[in-house]
Design an enzyme around this catalytic site. Structure first.
Site, PDB file in Angstrom:
ATOM      1  N   PRO A   2       0.752  -1.389   0.070  1.00 17.89           N
ATOM      2  CA  PRO A   2      -0.067  -0.040  -0.138  1.00 17.89           C
ATOM      3  C   PRO A   2       0.862   1.147  -0.055  1.00 17.89           C
ATOM      4  O   PRO A   2       2.041   1.499   0.563  1.00 17.89           O
ATOM      5  CB  PRO A   2      -0.770  -0.039   1.313  1.00 17.89           C
ATOM      6  CG  PRO A   2      -0.869  -1.674   1.459  1.00 17.89           C
ATOM      7  CD  PRO A   2       0.376  -2.168   1.028  1.00 17.89           C
ATOM      8  N   ALA A   3       0.364   2.394  -0.716  1.00 16.59           N
ATOM      9  CA  ALA A   3       1.252   3.471  -1.067  1.00 16.59           C
ATOM     10  C   ALA A   3       1.465   4.320   0.283  1.00 16.59           C
ATOM     11  O   ALA A   3       2.257   5.207   0.116  1.00 16.59           O
ATOM     12  CB  ALA A   3       0.291   4.279  -1.909  1.00 16.59           C
ATOM     13  N   LEU A   6       1.426   3.377   8.296  1.00 16.95           N
ATOM     14  CA  LEU A   6       1.388   4.115   9.458  1.00 16.95           C
ATOM     15  C   LEU A   6       2.727   3.433  10.352  1.00 16.95           C
ATOM     16  O   LEU A   6       3.087   2.417  10.435  1.00 16.95           O
ATOM     17  CB  LEU A   6       0.260   3.774  10.406  1.00 16.95           C
ATOM     18  CG  LEU A   6       0.095   4.272  11.674  1.00 16.95           C
ATOM     19  CD1 LEU A   6      -0.319   5.693  11.550  1.00 16.95           C
ATOM     20  CD2 LEU A   6      -0.519   3.223  12.703  1.00 16.95           C
ATOM     21  N   GLY A   7       3.553   4.593  10.705  1.00 15.17           N
ATOM     22  CA  GLY A   7       4.908   4.240  11.441  1.00 15.17           C
ATOM     23  C   GLY A   7       4.210   4.035  12.837  1.00 15.17           C
ATOM     24  O   GLY A   7       3.266   4.277  13.466  1.00 15.17           O
ATOM     25  N   ASP A  35       4.181  -0.107   9.655  1.00 16.01           N
ATOM     26  CA  ASP A  35       5.710  -0.032   9.673  1.00 16.01           C
ATOM     27  C   ASP A  35       6.090  -0.420  11.287  1.00 16.01           C
ATOM     28  O   ASP A  35       6.239   0.461  11.955  1.00 16.01           O
ATOM     29  CB  ASP A  35       6.549   1.136   9.283  1.00 16.01           C
ATOM     30  CG  ASP A  35       7.810   0.909   9.372  1.00 16.01           C
ATOM     31  OD1 ASP A  35       8.263   0.343   8.493  1.00 16.01           O
ATOM     32  OD2 ASP A  35       8.382   1.692  10.074  1.00 16.01           O
ATOM     33  N   TYR A  40      10.813  -1.336  18.727  1.00 17.83           N
ATOM     34  CA  TYR A  40       9.947  -0.244  19.063  1.00 17.83           C
ATOM     35  C   TYR A  40       9.343  -0.620  20.249  1.00 17.83           C
ATOM     36  O   TYR A  40       8.535   0.133  21.114  1.00 17.83           O
ATOM     37  CB  TYR A  40       8.995  -0.121  17.820  1.00 17.83           C
ATOM     38  CG  TYR A  40       9.653   0.729  16.788  1.00 17.83           C
ATOM     39  CD1 TYR A  40      10.956   1.251  16.547  1.00 17.83           C
ATOM     40  CD2 TYR A  40       8.841   0.585  15.454  1.00 17.83           C
ATOM     41  CE1 TYR A  40      11.368   1.524  15.468  1.00 17.83           C
ATOM     42  CE2 TYR A  40       9.482   1.019  14.274  1.00 17.83           C
ATOM     43  CZ  TYR A  40      10.663   1.534  14.448  1.00 17.83           C
ATOM     44  OH  TYR A  40      11.223   2.166  13.346  1.00 17.83           O
ATOM     45  N   LYS A  65      11.323  -5.555  11.522  1.00 18.77           N
ATOM     46  CA  LYS A  65      12.648  -5.358  11.296  1.00 18.77           C
ATOM     47  C   LYS A  65      13.776  -5.862  12.344  1.00 18.77           C
ATOM     48  O   LYS A  65      13.212  -5.974  13.588  1.00 18.77           O
ATOM     49  CB  LYS A  65      13.005  -3.676  11.446  1.00 18.77           C
ATOM     50  CG  LYS A  65      12.060  -2.714  10.555  1.00 18.77           C
ATOM     51  CD  LYS A  65      12.509  -1.294  10.682  1.00 18.77           C
ATOM     52  CE  LYS A  65      11.636  -0.453  10.140  1.00 18.77           C
ATOM     53  NZ  LYS A  65      10.609  -0.158  10.836  1.00 18.77           N
ATOM     54  N   HIS A  96      17.352  -3.512  10.110  1.00 18.46           N
ATOM     55  CA  HIS A  96      16.989  -2.176  10.559  1.00 18.46           C
ATOM     56  C   HIS A  96      18.192  -1.309  10.146  1.00 18.46           C
ATOM     57  O   HIS A  96      17.884  -0.001   9.763  1.00 18.46           O
ATOM     58  CB  HIS A  96      16.719  -2.276  11.940  1.00 18.46           C
ATOM     59  CG  HIS A  96      15.776  -0.942  12.460  1.00 18.46           C
ATOM     60  ND1 HIS A  96      14.787  -1.251  13.428  1.00 18.46           N
ATOM     61  CD2 HIS A  96      15.390   0.517  11.858  1.00 18.46           C
ATOM     62  CE1 HIS A  96      14.178  -0.090  13.726  1.00 18.46           C
ATOM     63  NE2 HIS A  96      14.689   0.595  12.897  1.00 18.46           N
TER      64      HIS A  96
HETATM   65  N1  LIG Z   1      14.010   2.679   9.612  1.00 18.47           N
HETATM   66  C1  LIG Z   1      14.319   3.604  10.302  1.00 18.47           C
HETATM   67  O1  LIG Z   1      15.588   3.502  10.799  1.00 18.47           O
HETATM   68  C2  LIG Z   1      13.500   4.395  10.889  1.00 18.47           C
HETATM   69  C3  LIG Z   1      13.765   5.598  11.487  1.00 18.47           C
HETATM   70  C4  LIG Z   1      12.693   6.431  12.056  1.00 18.47           C
HETATM   71  C5  LIG Z   1      11.543   6.219  11.942  1.00 18.47           C
HETATM   72  N2  LIG Z   1      10.954   5.173  11.195  1.00 18.47           N
HETATM   73  C6  LIG Z   1       9.690   4.636  11.009  1.00 18.47           C
HETATM   74  O2  LIG Z   1       9.229   5.956  10.514  1.00 18.47           O
HETATM   75  C7  LIG Z   1       7.712   6.308  11.102  1.00 18.47           C
HETATM   76  C8  LIG Z   1       7.509   7.818  11.090  1.00 18.47           C
HETATM   77  O3  LIG Z   1       8.684   8.599  11.114  1.00 18.47           O
HETATM   78  P1  LIG Z   1       8.934   9.570  12.585  1.00 18.47           P
HETATM   79  O4  LIG Z   1       7.972   9.251  13.691  1.00 18.47           O
HETATM   80  O5  LIG Z   1      10.224   9.779  12.604  1.00 18.47           O
HETATM   81  O6  LIG Z   1       8.506  11.117  11.826  1.00 18.47           O
HETATM   82  P2  LIG Z   1       7.117  11.556  11.308  1.00 18.47           P
HETATM   83  O7  LIG Z   1       6.162  10.537  10.740  1.00 18.47           O
HETATM   84  O8  LIG Z   1       7.634  12.720  10.187  1.00 18.47           O
HETATM   85  O9  LIG Z   1       6.530  12.457  12.199  1.00 18.47           O
HETATM   86  C9  LIG Z   1       5.720  12.038  13.486  1.00 18.47           C
HETATM   87  C10 LIG Z   1       5.168  13.339  14.069  1.00 18.47           C
HETATM   88  O10 LIG Z   1       4.336  14.143  13.452  1.00 18.47           O
HETATM   89  C11 LIG Z   1       3.121  14.291  14.068  1.00 18.47           C
HETATM   90  N3  LIG Z   1       2.158  14.275  12.912  1.00 18.47           N
HETATM   91  C12 LIG Z   1       1.828  13.538  12.276  1.00 18.47           C
HETATM   92  N4  LIG Z   1       0.776  13.635  11.335  1.00 18.47           N
HETATM   93  C13 LIG Z   1       0.534  15.153  11.559  1.00 18.47           C
HETATM   94  C14 LIG Z   1      -0.522  16.021  11.089  1.00 18.47           C
HETATM   95  N5  LIG Z   1      -1.442  15.632  10.256  1.00 18.47           N
HETATM   96  N6  LIG Z   1      -0.324  17.438  11.707  1.00 18.47           N
HETATM   97  C15 LIG Z   1       0.471  17.566  12.689  1.00 18.47           C
HETATM   98  N7  LIG Z   1       1.258  16.809  12.951  1.00 18.47           N
HETATM   99  C16 LIG Z   1       1.335  15.457  12.668  1.00 18.47           C
HETATM  100  C17 LIG Z   1       2.976  13.321  14.880  1.00 18.47           C
HETATM  101  O11 LIG Z   1       2.376  13.699  16.272  1.00 18.47           O
HETATM  102  P3  LIG Z   1       1.005  13.452  16.733  1.00 18.47           P
HETATM  103  O12 LIG Z   1       1.110  11.987  17.198  1.00 18.47           O
HETATM  104  O13 LIG Z   1       0.739  14.503  17.880  1.00 18.47           O
HETATM  105  O14 LIG Z   1       0.066  13.556  15.743  1.00 18.47           O
HETATM  106  C18 LIG Z   1       4.383  12.741  15.212  1.00 18.47           C
HETATM  107  O15 LIG Z   1       4.812  12.952  16.506  1.00 18.47           O
HETATM  108  C19 LIG Z   1       8.267   5.734  12.628  1.00 18.47           C
HETATM  109  O16 LIG Z   1       7.002   5.764  13.435  1.00 18.47           O
HETATM  110  C20 LIG Z   1       8.772   4.454  12.093  1.00 18.47           C
HETATM  111  O17 LIG Z   1       7.851   3.367  11.924  1.00 18.47           O
HETATM  112  C21 LIG Z   1      11.973   4.388  10.806  1.00 18.47           C
END
Ligand SMILES: NC(=O)c1ccc[n+]([C@@H]2O[C@H](COP(=O)([O-])OP(=O)(O)OC[C@H]3O[C@@H](n4cnc5c(N)ncnc54)[C@H](OP(=O)(O)O)[C@@H]3O)[C@@H](O)[C@H]2O)c1
Length: 311
Positions: A2-3, A6-7, A35, A40, A65, A96
């Site tokens: 899917p395009a 959810l993190g 994801d 986590y 991962k 990871h």
């Molecule tokens: N492979 C890796 O090494 C790696 C590294 C980092 C992350 N990840 C994955 O990527 C996912 C996402 O990355 P991320 O959590 O770092 O960053 P992100 O998705 O860019 O930002 C998440 C933050 O943005 C806020 N947010 C989300 N939608 C919003 C909206 N419509 N308006 C305002 N604020 C909004 C959320 O707060 P609220 O909850 O308050 O909405 C949350 O705290 C992770 O959860 C994880 O699954 C993978």
């Protein structure tokens, strides 16, 4: 795949139960891609949320991962994630990080484990062979990488029997990684973009004075104001239209629903896409300092910036 997914990384400020509640709500709202990762610390709660959602397994795409201290225990670690998630098979299993370097959850970015090592291709290939075996055993449909660079991917693509189907990498308007993005696409992998909104609520320890804020960029806020959507939604629309799979995180129904629904409205214009292409700041937010293997190194050493894998 899917395009949009959810993190599920709540970092150290969102509890496993809150993330699980968001997973349940997000599935109800229409998300079909999660994801996940063992590190986590919430796969068991997410497993329960999936079960309680009542959704048929084959409607969901679930990624997990392998964590850095498990590079030599691939099958054991995959089976643990499967048990926790309540599944018999994953859709995607990723390595990871390409470094086998452990650090305790929530530790400071200065912290180093005494037995940390650089990327050693032979060791990574031993892990990859075990990843390939997971596909043969039917424990996952696909395997992939995360946080890889072009030099490391070149070696892996040369030696893999089963090629990585995706590379999960940091991608947002202020960090577009155009060279790696093109390389991943050209080699038949899908770029999965993490921190697609620029991770606005990441912990203090992951911030530096130079970091920029995507959702405050006038190009992003200008497009958002014109379309009457949130700046976050502009980042998500841009990601999907550019050809990457964003995996935004949110525990707030209003936000995760908006992130999904924005994909149903009219696409960004070519002019919007060009304007966003022009605001790349090369601003890496997840620098990975804890994975360094020597004292007095800089985080840039993890990312092979001059095309050479650092030893
Ligand atoms: N492979 C890796 O090494 C790696 C590294 C980092 C992350 N990840 C994955 O990527 C996912 C996402 O990355 P991320 O959590 O770092 O960053 P992100 O998705 O860019 O930002 C998440 C933050 O943005 C806020 N947010 C989300 N939608 C919003 C909206 N419509 N308006 C305002 N604020 C909004 C959320 O707060 P609220 O909850 O308050 O909405 C949350 O705290 C992770 O959860 C994880 O699954 C993978």
């Amino acid at each position: 795949m899917p395009a949009i997914g959810l993190g599920t990384f709540g970092s150290d400020h969102i509890s496993a139960d809150e993330v699980a509640m968001a997973v349940k709500g997000a599935i109800r709202a229409g998300y079909r891609h999660l994801d996940c990762a063992s590190v986590y610390g919430n796969e068991d709660r997410i497993g329960r949320a999936i079960e309680e959602s009542g959704i048929a397994r084959d409607e969901l795409w679930i990624t997990s991962k392998l964590w850095n201290d498990q590079h030599s225990r691939v099958e054991e670690s995959c089976r643990k994630s499967l048990r926790d998630l309540g599944l018999t098979r994953l859709d995607m299993y990723l390595v990871h990080w390409p470094f086998p370097n452990f650090h305790p959850p929530g530790c400071s970015v200065e912290s180093r484990s005494a037995d940390s090592r650089p990327y050693i291709h032979e060791d990574f290939m031993a892990t990859w062979r075990a990843m390939e075996r997971l596909v043969e055993l039917g424990l996952t449909r696909h395997i992939g990488t995360s946080n890889m660079t072009i030099p490391k991917l070149r070696l892996l693509l040369r030696d893999a029997r089963i090629r990585p189907a995706v590379n999960e990498m940091e991608l947002h308007p202020h960090f577009q990684q155009p060279e790696l993005f093109e390389f991943v696409k050209a080699n038949g992998m899908e770029p999965v973009g993490y921190s697609p909104i620029g991770s606005p609520n990441r912990p203090e320890r992951d911030r530096t004075a130079e970091d920029t804020v995507d959702v405050e960029d006038p190009v992003i806020t200008g497009i958002a104001a014109r379309l009457g959507i949130a700046p976050a939604a502009v980042c998500i629309k841009w990601a999907v239209q550019r050809g990457q799979t964003p995996i935004p995180f949110s525990v707030k129904p209003r936000n995760y629903i908006a992130n999904l629904e924005c994909l149903q409205s009219a696409p960004l214009t070519d002019e919007d896409m060009r304007a966003i292409a022009g605001i790349d700041r090369n601003c890496r937010l997840i620098k990975g300092q804890v994975f360094l293997w020597k004292d007095n190194q800089s985080w840039e050493d993890l990312w092979d910036l001059d095309g050479v894998i650092k030893a």
